[in-house]
Scaffold this active site. Structure first.
Site, PDB file in Angstrom:
ATOM      1  N   GLU A   1       0.806  -1.219   0.000  1.00 19.80           N
ATOM      2  CA  GLU A   1       0.000   0.000   0.000  1.00 19.80           C
ATOM      3  C   GLU A   1       0.835   1.263   0.000  1.00 19.80           C
ATOM      4  O   GLU A   1       0.486   2.250  -0.654  1.00 19.80           O
ATOM      5  CB  GLU A   1      -0.958   0.004   1.199  1.00 19.80           C
TER       6      GLU A   1
ATOM      7  N   HIS B   1     -10.642  -5.068  11.055  1.00 22.74           N
ATOM      8  CA  HIS B   1     -11.382  -5.124   9.783  1.00 22.74           C
ATOM      9  C   HIS B   1     -12.785  -4.546   9.909  1.00 22.74           C
ATOM     10  O   HIS B   1     -13.668  -4.904   9.128  1.00 22.74           O
ATOM     11  CB  HIS B   1     -11.490  -6.572   9.284  1.00 22.74           C
TER      12      HIS B   1
HETATM   13  C1  LIG Z   1      -1.756  -4.393   4.991  1.00 24.30           C
HETATM   14  C2  LIG Z   1      -2.841  -5.276   4.491  1.00 24.30           C
HETATM   15  N1  LIG Z   1      -3.218  -5.195   3.205  1.00 24.30           N
HETATM   16  C3  LIG Z   1      -4.175  -5.991   2.721  1.00 24.30           C
HETATM   17  C4  LIG Z   1      -4.790  -6.903   3.513  1.00 24.30           C
HETATM   18  C5  LIG Z   1      -5.918  -7.762   2.969  1.00 24.30           C
HETATM   19  N2  LIG Z   1      -5.477  -9.136   2.809  1.00 24.30           N
HETATM   20  C6  LIG Z   1      -5.782 -10.069   3.741  1.00 24.30           C
HETATM   21  S1  LIG Z   1      -5.106 -11.552   3.382  1.00 24.30           S
HETATM   22  C7  LIG Z   1      -4.440 -10.950   1.956  1.00 24.30           C
HETATM   23  C8  LIG Z   1      -3.628 -11.844   1.090  1.00 24.30           C
HETATM   24  C9  LIG Z   1      -2.441 -12.288   1.812  1.00 24.30           C
HETATM   25  O1  LIG Z   1      -1.669 -13.122   1.024  1.00 24.30           O
HETATM   26  P1  LIG Z   1      -0.508 -13.919   1.694  1.00 24.30           P
HETATM   27  O2  LIG Z   1       0.341 -13.017   2.526  1.00 24.30           O
HETATM   28  O3  LIG Z   1       0.174 -14.641   0.606  1.00 24.30           O
HETATM   29  O4  LIG Z   1      -1.217 -14.910   2.698  1.00 24.30           O
HETATM   30  P2  LIG Z   1      -2.344 -16.000   2.401  1.00 24.30           P
HETATM   31  O5  LIG Z   1      -3.661 -15.326   2.507  1.00 24.30           O
HETATM   32  O6  LIG Z   1      -2.090 -16.556   1.058  1.00 24.30           O
HETATM   33  O7  LIG Z   1      -2.182 -17.000   3.497  1.00 24.30           O
HETATM   34  C10 LIG Z   1      -4.751  -9.613   1.781  1.00 24.30           C
HETATM   35  C11 LIG Z   1      -4.327  -8.801   0.631  1.00 24.30           C
HETATM   36  C12 LIG Z   1      -4.402  -6.956   4.869  1.00 24.30           C
HETATM   37  N3  LIG Z   1      -4.981  -7.797   5.734  1.00 24.30           N
HETATM   38  N4  LIG Z   1      -3.426  -6.155   5.325  1.00 24.30           N
END
Ligand SMILES: Cc1ncc(C[n+]2csc(CCOP(=O)(O)OP(=O)(O)O)c2C)c(N)n1
Lengths: 328, 351
Positions: free
Chosen positions: B70, B139
């Site tokens: 971000e 959230h």
């Molecule tokens: C700073 C932030 N940006 C966006 C999100 C929304 N978000 C939650 S899970 C996710 C994907 C995360 O991917 P990864 O780190 O690969 O973990 P996975 O969900 O695949 O276990 C996103 C973008 C968040 N929680 N925090």
């Protein structure tokens, strides 16, 4: 480093408990959400991120940990919590939002905190990493034993906190190990579409620490590499980064239609489900017979059943307790 | 404006999500400088559906899924905006502002001023707000007051799809940064219940709503309820129930936090003499206090009773449903506050 027979069976047991737990949560999650899915309804409301397929990352690392070691987890924390020894009943109750939960219902599934085993979570991507570095710093400053493990997904490796935390841990030579669970997806965005390097372990080089890659979700290989990294951290050898190729068998969250996933991808993954694979391997290597593994599975199921029953039968919190615990 | 959402028979209704996507698409068609960036906004069409269809129509050059970075992509939007583009960027949940706020409040919000107005920052930061569905304390927040407090960014928060479309078009055309805060419980996604009254008639043709104009969406003589986003729907429900008991509440939807249409609020309270402010953001140092201060500073003498605020108590948002619902504003709390304020014997009050 090779796991002993006991360690192998411990890993299998925790993987099975974790999977049975996720299955139970998944079934209950849909109660009250049919025929019309509405995340707000049912005994377990809110977002739910399941860890099916990622269990090897939890057990292969946590097999080396003591209760005093620290784990910071993510929005997808159940398998890690189980492997770290978080109280399963109180964890289930927290996920149900009950008074008997780890935090009396204040946290929920993305905010599991168990001080007895030094386990904490953040639902904000990569934000467990700074606290892991800080816990490691604290142990070093206090001369107390303990390593800190920061779990993240591969999507988190593109977040500023990832890079800052690696650098800080390395420049202060802190006892922390960073674990990337690479399930290839960050919600709907494929790793290749978001990440400038094909593999994240190479990023360790930018911060002067060892970086390792474990392929194919292999619990024994994870055990071996993590064992060395954790031993090095304990012996003042500083931090390291471990990238594990794992798999997301579930949707990003429950209710995710996963239209973005290429057709057939999930079928291929299911065929490589780490739990049946480990079972077959234990048998093939003569580490256990069918009866012993059946016994582990039965015990795991009843442990999960007990935890779920405890959660279901626990009372809701007093609504006004929402106003307490802001400060100690 | 008496009613921002005139509904006639056989007119199409849109969710806020579709109204937002339609406004963005219409602006993209007429202005090649408009482009969209954010997490999961391409193939997925946004976690909240507000970019659905854009990738198919405009392609990946103008509809860009970003890494989970971000600070980088919101900072990049600032730079692109200063260089003549008109980015629309999404911060998936407003709660995530913690990882990228410098790009927002030190760059996006200040560069026009620092440059003495020689730089423009024509960008829109759209972000989801609100709880009520047990998503826990990282959230579910609104933090309207946090954004509105810091000078240099316009901030809007629509309560229905008609306003969402017009405010989005206005935001994209604005040469200033605009934060577009949409409430999840109004959005109309498949995976979360939606307040039905947020889904209203939306004309197909493009139109704008002036940023900084409030809407009086119900008129009444006895008290004024000022709110925004989901709170407007709570207020309307409470007003309906109060009306059955002889209390006529006027409801003001501020629509825009910055600029705030103080004149419309003050005029309403001058008429009714009573004020309740409803906000899902935290109680202290926020929107409710600002609106009450506005009225009190303007003319204390119009007030027949101390103003009341109904907001989220000053605690992190709890996960457990019973705890979260205990904290959230709702129509019951408004009705109770209004009855207390007016005294139960309304006939006497109005005699
Ligand atoms: C700073 C932030 N940006 C966006 C999100 C929304 N978000 C939650 S899970 C996710 C994907 C995360 O991917 P990864 O780190 O690969 O973990 P996975 O969900 O695949 O276990 C996103 C973008 C968040 N929680 N925090």
């Amino acid at each position: 480093m090779i796991p002993s027979r006991e360690q192998k069976l411990w890993m299998y047991e925790k993987m099975v408990i974790s999977r049975r737990f996720e299955e139970a949560i998944a079934a209950i999650y849909f109660e009250g959400k049919k025929p019309v899915f509405n995340m707000a309804n049912g005994p377990i409301p809110g977002e739910m991120h399941l860890s099916d397929g990622q269990e090897p990352c939890a057990v292969g690392v946590c097999a080396h940990l003591q209760p005093y070691d620290i784990v910071t987890a993510t929005h997808r924390p159940h398998h890690q919590a189980i492997a770290k020894g978080v109280d399963l009943k109180r964890m289930a109750a927290e996920i149900f939002g009950k008074a008997t939960g780890l935090s009396g219902g204040r946290g929920g599934h993305m905010h599991l905190f168990d001080s007895a085993v030094n386990f904490a979570c953040s639902g904000i991507i990569a934000q467990g990493m700074g606290p892991a570095v800080g816990a490691a710093l604290s142990r070093k400053m206090q001369g107390k034993p303990g390593v800190a493990i920061a779990y993240i997904g591969e999507g988190a490796a593109n977040q500023g906190a990832f890079h800052e935390s690696l650098n800080l841990a390395a420049v202060w030579k802190l006892p922390v190990v960073f674990i990337i669970e690479d399930n290839a997806w960050g919600i709907s965005v494929a790793k290749a579409a978001s990440t400038a390097v094909p593999e994240n372990h190479v990023r360790a080089a930018a911060y002067g620490m060892p970086g390792h890659l474990v392929r194919d979700n292999d619990p024994y290989a994870i055990f071996a590499i993590a064992g060395e990294a954790i031993a090095a951290a304990r012996n003042c050898g500083g931090p390291s980064l471990i990238e594990i190729e794992t798999m997301r068998l579930a949707g990003h969250f429950m209710g995710d239609a996963e239209g973005y996933r290429p057709k057939g991808e999930k079928d291929g993954l299911s065929a490589r489900d780490p739990i049946p694979r480990l079972r077959a391997r234990l048998l093939a290597d003569g580490d256990a017979d069918e009866a012993a593994l059946d016994q582990i599975e039965t015990t795991a199921q009843s442990e999960v059943d007990d935890a779920i029953a405890y959660a279901r039968n626990s009372p809701d919190p007093d609504p006004a307790d929402a106003l307490t615990s802001v400060f100690v | 404006m008496a009613d921002s959402t005139p509904i006639r028979k056989n007119e199409r209704k849109l969710t806020i999500a579709r109204a937002m996507a339609e406004a963005v698409a219409q602006e993209m068609r007429i202005d090649p400088k408009v482009f969209v960036m954010g997490e999961d906004i391409g193939e997925l069409g946004g976690v909240y559906g507000n970019t659905r269809g854009l990738l198919a129509e405009f392609g990946a050059e103008r509809v860009r899924d970003t890494p989970i970075s971000e600070t980088a992509f919101i900072g990049a939007a600032v730079g692109a905006a200063q260089d003549g583009m008109r980015p629309v960027v999404e911060l998936m949940f407003v709660d995530f502002f913690g990882v990228c706020f410098d790009a927002i409040y030190n760059l996006m919000a200040k560069n026009i001023y620092f440059s003495g107005g020689t730089f423009k920052v024509p960008m829109v930061l759209m972000t989801s707000t609100g709880g009520g569905y047990s998503d826990g304390g990282q959230h579910s927040q609104c933090v309207y007051g946090t954004f509105a407090h810091l000078p240099g960014m316009k901030v809007v928060a629509p309560s229905n799809a008609y306003d969402a479309k017009g405010l989005m078009a206005a935001a994209i055309r604005d040469d200033n940064p605009v934060v577009f805060m949409y409430h999840k419980a109004l959005q109309g996604m498949g995976w979360l219940g939606t307040e039905p009254a947020a889904t209203v008639h939306v004309p197909e043709e493009s139109y704008t709503i002036e940023i900084g104009s409030a809407a009086v969406i119900r008129s009444g003589r006895d008290l004024t309820i000022v709110s925004l986003g989901i709170g407007v729907h709570h207020a309307l429900k409470a007003a309906q129930r109060l009306s059955e008991r002889g209390i006529e509440a006027e409801v003001v939807d501020i629509r825009s936090l910055v600029p705030l249409d103080r004149a419309t609020i003050c005029a309403s309270v001058a008429k009714t003499g009573r004020l309740i402010v409803v906000d899902e953001d935290y109680h202290s140092y926020g929107v409710t206090g600002e609106i009450i201060a506005t009225v009190v500073e303007h003319d204390l003498s119009v007030l027949k009773a101390p103003p009341v605020r109904i907001a989220f108590p000053d605690v992190p948002i709890p996960f457990a449903r019973v705890m979260e619902q205990f904290c959230l504003p709702n129509p019951d709390k408004i009705v109770t506050a209004a009855e207390t304020m007016l005294g139960r014997d309304v006939a006497v009050t109005n005699a």
